[in-house]
Design a protein around this motif. Sequence first.
Motif, short mmCIF file in Angstrom:
data_model
loop_
_atom_site.label_atom_id
_atom_site.label_comp_id
_atom_site.label_asym_id
_atom_site.label_seq_id
_atom_site.Cartn_x
_atom_site.Cartn_y
_atom_site.Cartn_z
N SER A 49 32.51 41.71 47.56
CA SER A 49 33.59 40.73 47.58
C SER A 49 33.15 39.55 48.44
O SER A 49 32.17 39.63 49.18
CB SER A 49 34.86 41.34 48.17
OG SER A 49 34.66 41.63 49.54
N ASP B 21 41.88 36.65 51.85
CA ASP B 21 42.68 37.63 51.12
C ASP B 21 42.31 39.05 51.53
O ASP B 21 41.12 39.41 51.61
CB ASP B 21 42.46 37.48 49.61
CG ASP B 21 43.11 36.22 49.05
OD1 ASP B 21 43.83 35.55 49.81
OD2 ASP B 21 42.87 35.91 47.87
N ASP B 22 43.32 39.83 51.81
CA ASP B 22 43.19 41.27 52.09
C ASP B 22 42.48 41.60 53.40
O ASP B 22 42.17 42.77 53.66
CB ASP B 22 42.45 41.99 50.94
CG ASP B 22 43.17 41.83 49.61
OD1 ASP B 22 44.41 41.88 49.60
OD2 ASP B 22 42.48 41.64 48.58
N GLU C 221 43.69 41.71 56.23
CA GLU C 221 44.56 42.50 57.10
C GLU C 221 44.20 43.99 57.03
O GLU C 221 44.67 44.78 57.85
CB GLU C 221 46.03 42.30 56.75
CG GLU C 221 46.46 42.86 55.41
CD GLU C 221 46.20 41.91 54.25
OE1 GLU C 221 46.68 42.21 53.14
OE2 GLU C 221 45.54 40.87 54.45
N SER C 222 43.36 44.36 56.07
CA SER C 222 42.91 45.76 55.98
C SER C 222 41.88 46.09 57.06
O SER C 222 41.57 47.26 57.28
CB SER C 222 42.31 46.03 54.60
OG SER C 222 41.14 45.24 54.40
N LEU D 188 47.94 35.39 57.14
CA LEU D 188 47.02 36.45 57.59
C LEU D 188 47.41 36.94 58.98
O LEU D 188 47.35 38.15 59.25
CB LEU D 188 45.58 35.93 57.59
CG LEU D 188 44.53 36.92 58.09
CD1 LEU D 188 44.50 38.18 57.23
CD2 LEU D 188 43.15 36.26 58.12
N ARG E 287 50.34 39.23 58.44
CA ARG E 287 49.96 40.48 57.75
C ARG E 287 49.15 41.39 58.67
O ARG E 287 49.31 42.61 58.66
CB ARG E 287 49.15 40.17 56.49
CG ARG E 287 49.91 39.42 55.40
CD ARG E 287 49.20 39.52 54.05
NE ARG E 287 47.79 39.18 54.12
CZ ARG E 287 47.29 37.97 53.93
NH1 ARG E 287 48.11 36.95 53.69
NH2 ARG E 287 45.99 37.76 53.97
N THR E 288 48.26 40.78 59.47
CA THR E 288 47.45 41.58 60.39
C THR E 288 48.32 42.25 61.44
O THR E 288 48.14 43.43 61.76
CB THR E 288 46.39 40.68 61.07
OG1 THR E 288 45.56 40.09 60.08
CG2 THR E 288 45.53 41.49 62.03
#
Length: 234
Positions: free
Chosen positions: A4, A92-93, A95-96, A121, A124-125
Amino acid sequence: MPLSLPQLTLALFDDAHVDLKDFVAGPNQLAVNALSVWLAGDGPWFLMFWGGSGSGKSHLTQAAVRAIGRGNTRAMYVPLAEVLEFGPAVLDDLESMDFLSIDDIHLAAGDAHWEQALFNLYNRTHAAGGRLLIASAIGPRGLNFALPDLNSRLSAGLIYQLVDLNDTEKQTVMQRRAASRGLSMPDNVARYLIRRLGRDMREITHIFECIDAASLSAGRELTIPFVRDVLGLN
């Protein structure tokens, strides 16, 4: 499976020679202590460093992720200076990640899409229980993001200004950098470089990369005559 964009970011901009143990804290010891607490998963979840060119903020933000990434913990270093051209989809994403480090956040100021993406972000984090480390060349009061909520979020964390090292401390930085490459840099060579090349650590580090490559190619030790020839100094 193809990487990614965030994975490519980590692969492209990870510097194997940046390590926390090589960081010379000098007057910034409180900031380093706070980072150690952050890395341990204790204290505030959000930490911010700011300072001018060569203050060490990029070293700390990248080295922190390298230290975490040696285990099973998910960590990501995102240098905005290198990824702005890809657009805010880079975030994007993320926060995972358990630990997320974003460098040069000031570069996003004035871009509505990037500002909104950073704000989202951040939220979300926090909601995901992650930990966020941010670095900027400008303090939170001077960032002046057009998105007021982003300004308020960045002002709410634990914030440290990183200040310049003195010449003796900069000499130590150069010698540790050399040692990490298997080179020995005598005191007189380090002093010569600082005196002749200025005192901006980012510039000094860049010049050292050139000297390191020349030394490896020529099989030469670091001496003043050799360094002078490599850099074309009189």
